[in-house]
Scaffold this active site. Sequence first.
Site, PDB file in Angstrom:
ATOM      1  N   HIS A 129      -3.123  -1.302 -13.214  1.00 18.57           N
ATOM      2  CA  HIS A 129      -1.878  -1.231 -12.429  1.00 18.57           C
ATOM      3  C   HIS A 129      -2.130  -0.843 -10.976  1.00 18.57           C
ATOM      4  CE1 HIS A 129       1.162  -1.590 -15.733  1.00 18.57           C
ATOM      5  NE2 HIS A 129       0.058  -1.399 -16.432  1.00 18.57           N
ATOM      6  N   ASP A 337      -1.299   0.313  -2.646  1.00 18.37           N
ATOM      7  CA  ASP A 337      -0.423   0.315  -3.816  1.00 18.37           C
ATOM      8  C   ASP A 337      -0.757  -0.918  -4.644  1.00 18.37           C
ATOM      9  OD1 ASP A 337       1.680   1.233  -5.391  1.00 18.37           O
ATOM     10  OD2 ASP A 337       3.027   1.507  -3.683  1.00 18.37           O
TER      11      ASP A 337
END
Length: 429
Positions: A129, A337
């Site tokens: 992720h 991110d």
Amino acid sequence: MALTAALRESDGIWFGWSGETGESHDLHFETYEGVTSATIDLSEQDVDEYYNGYANSTLWPLFHYRLDLAEYERDYQGGYERVNRIFGEIIAPHIRPDDLIWVHDYHMIPLGWILRQQGMHNRMGFFLHIPWPPTRLLTALPDHERLVEALFAYDVVGFQSAEWLESFRHYVTHEMDGTVGDDGRITVGARTIQAICCPIGIDAAEFIASARSKAARDVQMRVLESGVGRSMIIGVDRLDYSKGLAERFLGYERFLQKHPDRRALVYLLQIAPPSRTDVQSYQDIRSNLDALSGRINGAYADIDWTPIRYVNQGYPRDSLAGVYRAARIGLVTSLRDGMNLVAKEYVAAQDPHDPGVLILSRFTGAAEQLDGAILINPYSAEDVADAIAAALAMPRPERIARWRPMFDTVKERDVVWWRKRFVEALEGS
Ligand code: GDG
């Protein structure tokens, strides 16, 4: 949330840490809304070394390019491998030969390798992720080879963006003598795996509906009334140094400095629920942000205006949807991110006839998909300030023209699309 529907449809089990501490490793089964979870407690030492230690004080900072914050302790690495072994040994007896196994995120990289050692031949996939760091950063991790080799126990490894996939391929070809075939498969020694780019999406249909719900409308009205006609800039993030919150405040301050005439027309609402509060670097970021928001508010506030509303608590999802919809600007300034779902939620929540503007860090996985955003370099306060000014001045036709394709992407490449894409690769031979 991303996996609930898949687990329900396939009668699957979600397995992981319960989030509780305890001395026994008994498996607790629980079924909620058709999904069975099987969890175990971890001891305090396990939590310190594995979760707060290797996962969140070593891998998380390193994978977010923060070599300066990464801590290398042998105890942490030992705890990480120990806990993954416990996970593997406990779940193994519950796995049937035809089960698909999908492992998630940096906390569990070695799990597949441990299951293979136990003789499992199931199809196994791993999804990361967070970003995959550049080779030159990753090699600063002691025993980095061991960690990456463990990924070759899986059949499929998924990344959020083409950039992270490219960094992984670079590592494998430069550090492991690996080769990338024409079909994208990667071979190291006797193992060939499929490494794919598979960007995660949101449950768009659910989020669009919740943005139109009564609860969301009530919150939207509350926010609009309290803003007395001022445009709101919204930020929603776990309190984490990877999200660039200090850079966001400084960029916003630069906007206030450069445009004194526009000060009273805007305010920034920053929702930042605390996370990982046992880790020192998270305590530091919290006190830094307290000081920074206090200083900016002290310097610029007026009797009827506070430039930053800084809120350290979480809200229900439908309230968040209402807040997004009330905001003229969605501001995402992550320094790194993996994806950033807030950007997608902001897009999904907008009013199609009068959408707001998304300002998005180019260092997010989401930036590869959402090119209607104003893309910024969050390290530059000037860049952030100019983007805010441009977004506030943007006429409605341009806002709609930028928003529409982003909305289509968020809707089409949603969480179901993501899950199907990964599971199809996992099922394939
Ligand atoms: C990791 C990766 C990747 C936030 N405050 C509240 C709240 N949230 C929800 C948001 C959003 C989620 O938390 C945050 O997701 P992000 O993607 O922005 O960031 P991470 O938590 O760092 O997630 C990231 C993600 O995994 C998925 O793969 O995109 O890159 O770092 O959904 O809405 N939710 C509620 N109240 C809050 O106050 N209900």
